[in-house]
Design an enzyme around this catalytic site. Structure first.
Site, PDB file in Angstrom:
ATOM      1  N   GLU A 165      -1.956 -29.761   8.953  1.00 44.63           N
ATOM      2  CA  GLU A 165      -2.350 -29.073   7.922  1.00 44.63           C
ATOM      3  C   GLU A 165      -3.369 -27.967   8.366  1.00 44.63           C
ATOM      4  O   GLU A 165      -3.540 -26.882   7.856  1.00 44.63           O
ATOM      5  CB  GLU A 165      -2.725 -29.856   6.658  1.00 44.63           C
ATOM      6  CG  GLU A 165      -3.318 -29.075   5.406  1.00 44.63           C
ATOM      7  CD  GLU A 165      -3.754 -29.924   4.265  1.00 44.63           C
ATOM      8  OE1 GLU A 165      -4.280 -29.223   3.265  1.00 44.63           O
ATOM      9  OE2 GLU A 165      -3.512 -31.245   4.396  1.00 44.63           O
TER      10      GLU A 165
ATOM     11  N   TYR B 284       0.828  -0.978  -0.106  1.00 48.91           N
ATOM     12  CA  TYR B 284      -0.085   0.110   0.153  1.00 48.91           C
ATOM     13  C   TYR B 284       0.889   1.313   0.056  1.00 48.91           C
ATOM     14  O   TYR B 284       0.505   2.324  -0.664  1.00 48.91           O
ATOM     15  CB  TYR B 284      -0.758   0.044   1.144  1.00 48.91           C
ATOM     16  CG  TYR B 284      -2.189  -0.750   0.848  1.00 48.91           C
ATOM     17  CD1 TYR B 284      -3.008  -0.150   0.062  1.00 48.91           C
ATOM     18  CD2 TYR B 284      -2.301  -1.976   1.535  1.00 48.91           C
ATOM     19  CE1 TYR B 284      -4.315  -1.303  -0.282  1.00 48.91           C
ATOM     20  CE2 TYR B 284      -3.520  -2.910   1.167  1.00 48.91           C
ATOM     21  CZ  TYR B 284      -4.301  -2.503   0.431  1.00 48.91           C
ATOM     22  OH  TYR B 284      -5.713  -3.202   0.043  1.00 48.91           O
TER      23      TYR B 284
ATOM     24  N   ASP C 230      -3.988 -33.689   4.333  1.00 45.07           N
ATOM     25  CA  ASP C 230      -4.822 -34.498   3.388  1.00 45.07           C
ATOM     26  C   ASP C 230      -4.312 -35.579   2.690  1.00 45.07           C
ATOM     27  O   ASP C 230      -3.030 -35.065   2.254  1.00 45.07           O
ATOM     28  CB  ASP C 230      -5.596 -33.443   3.036  1.00 45.07           C
ATOM     29  CG  ASP C 230      -6.818 -32.745   3.753  1.00 45.07           C
ATOM     30  OD1 ASP C 230      -7.263 -33.416   4.915  1.00 45.07           O
ATOM     31  OD2 ASP C 230      -7.293 -31.643   3.399  1.00 45.07           O
TER      32      ASP C 230
END
Length: 381
Positions: A215, A122, A268
């Protein structure tokens, strides 16, 4: 490579493929030398716009380093360079962006401040809207500056944004602060600071036997809520998905403090989960010269192929095109060991994925039992 040697010289040993962690005065000195060298080129009898040599942050330019006395490996970038020049249309703006980011970092260091990449974006967007239109441009330019100055992002005054949390049998003490007992931080855990300098100074104590890297934040919360660390003497860590620098650095610090403690990953069963595990294990090419710094010897605990028999058929999800892209990238990488590639091949051939939550089929308290069984069997690779 010859072109790189004829361009602005930042360091004589351009083959070095790592970034130093330096105090602010040394970084300011490197920026000043870079500016003086650039001005020297412009003021020479035959003035010219110098090229900037950039080490390629591509998988094709990566190598794997294997320690002689340890089984820890990590990735690093090799010697291939590309250049950015003000005289070439396709690199002119990125050439200017490098100097503008260096200027901004110099101001930050003089003011003894720390900023996040988002804050820097920014600031640059307002100061130089013609050159910075996206966060990605800022992030990539920061890595260019890291490569040119051979110093870490943190050394440039850029603080890591952290999503990470820790819970379990770990005592943490910041300088001049009270000790934090991570068993009392609730299901959300203790938020990992993005200030790498603070993380470096943390005093850590534990009686844990394992570090579990989780995770998903929801799984982390379930394990913390069930106080699994009372059943298994462990520390729980999560980056809430793809690992940020601060969480990786924190985990790296723990492996230094407790070198004998196994680090076990629960992700996963899909290509993205494996990619997350490999980022913790080897580092990230996208981090450029900082790729190797926060690697740790994490083992793949689960989910694994032989865990699938624990899950009902209805819980499996079809692999998506993005999964296949990640799988292709992992398969082509020299980083991935053969046993990981075998698991990945099974994922691709089956065309499906399994998520950790599918284990709830056996009850919400099953995760702790699952982890305990895997540890007893020493079932990790």
């Amino acid at each position: 490579m010859g072109d790189a040697h004829r361009s602005t010289s930042f360091f004589t040993e351009q083959h070095l493929s790592y970034a130093d962690i330096l105090p602010p005065f040394q970084v300011r000195a490197r920026i000043e030398v870079a500016v003086l060298n650039f001005l020297k080129v412009l003021n020479s009898p035959t003035p010219a716009i110098s090229d900037l040599p950039m080490i390629k942050r591509k998988a094709s330019n990566s190598r794997v380093n294997q320690g002689l006395l340890t089984d820890v490996s990590w990735i690093f970038l090799s010697h291939a360079f590309c250049t950015k020049s003000l005289t070439r249309e396709n690199t002119a703006k990125s050439f200017v962006r490098v100097w503008k980011v260096m200027e901004m970092c110099y101001e930050i260091l003089v003011q003894e401040k720390r900023v996040t990449q988002r804050e820097l974006f920014y600031k640059l967007l307002c100061a130089s809207p013609d050159y910075f239109a996206s966060q990605l441009q800022v992030n990539q330019t920061i890595q260019d500056v890291v490569a040119l100055l051979r110093c870490s992002r943190f050394s440039l005054g850029i603080m890591a944004s952290s999503r990470g949390a820790v819970a379990g049998r770990l005592m943490l003490q910041e300088p001049d602060q009270e000790t934090v007992d991570c068993t009392t931080c609730g299901s959300s855990g203790y938020a990992i600071s993005g200030d790498l300098n603070l993380l470096e100074k943390l005093v850590m104590k534990t009686d844990a036997h394992y570090i579990f890297v989780i995770e998903k934040h929801a799984i982390f919360q379930r394990l913390a809520e069930d106080r699994v660390f009372n059943q298994i003497p462990c520390i729980l860590v999560t980056a809430k998905g793809y690992p940020d620098i601060a969480t990786r650095f924190f985990l790296h610090r723990m492996t230094q403090a407790f070198p004998e403690m196994p680090v076990l990953g629960l992700v996963d069963w899909n290509p993205a989960g494996l990619a997350i595990l490999c980022t913790f294990k080897y580092g990230s090419i996208g981090m450029g010269l900082e790729a190797f710094r926060y690697a740790c010897n994490i083992k793949w605990l689960g989910l694994r192929e032989d865990d699938l028999e624990l899950m009902p058929e209805e819980s499996f999800i079809e692999l998506k095109p993005k999964d296949m892209q990640i799988a292709k990238s992992l398969t082509s990488s020299e980083i991935l060991p053969d046993n990981y590639k075998e698991e990945l091949a099974v994922m691709v051939e089956s065309g499906r994925r399994a998520e950790i939550e599918a284990l709830y089929f056996h009850g919400y308290d099953f995760l702790g039992k699952y982890l305990a069984k895997k540890i007893v069997q020493a079932h990790y690779i």
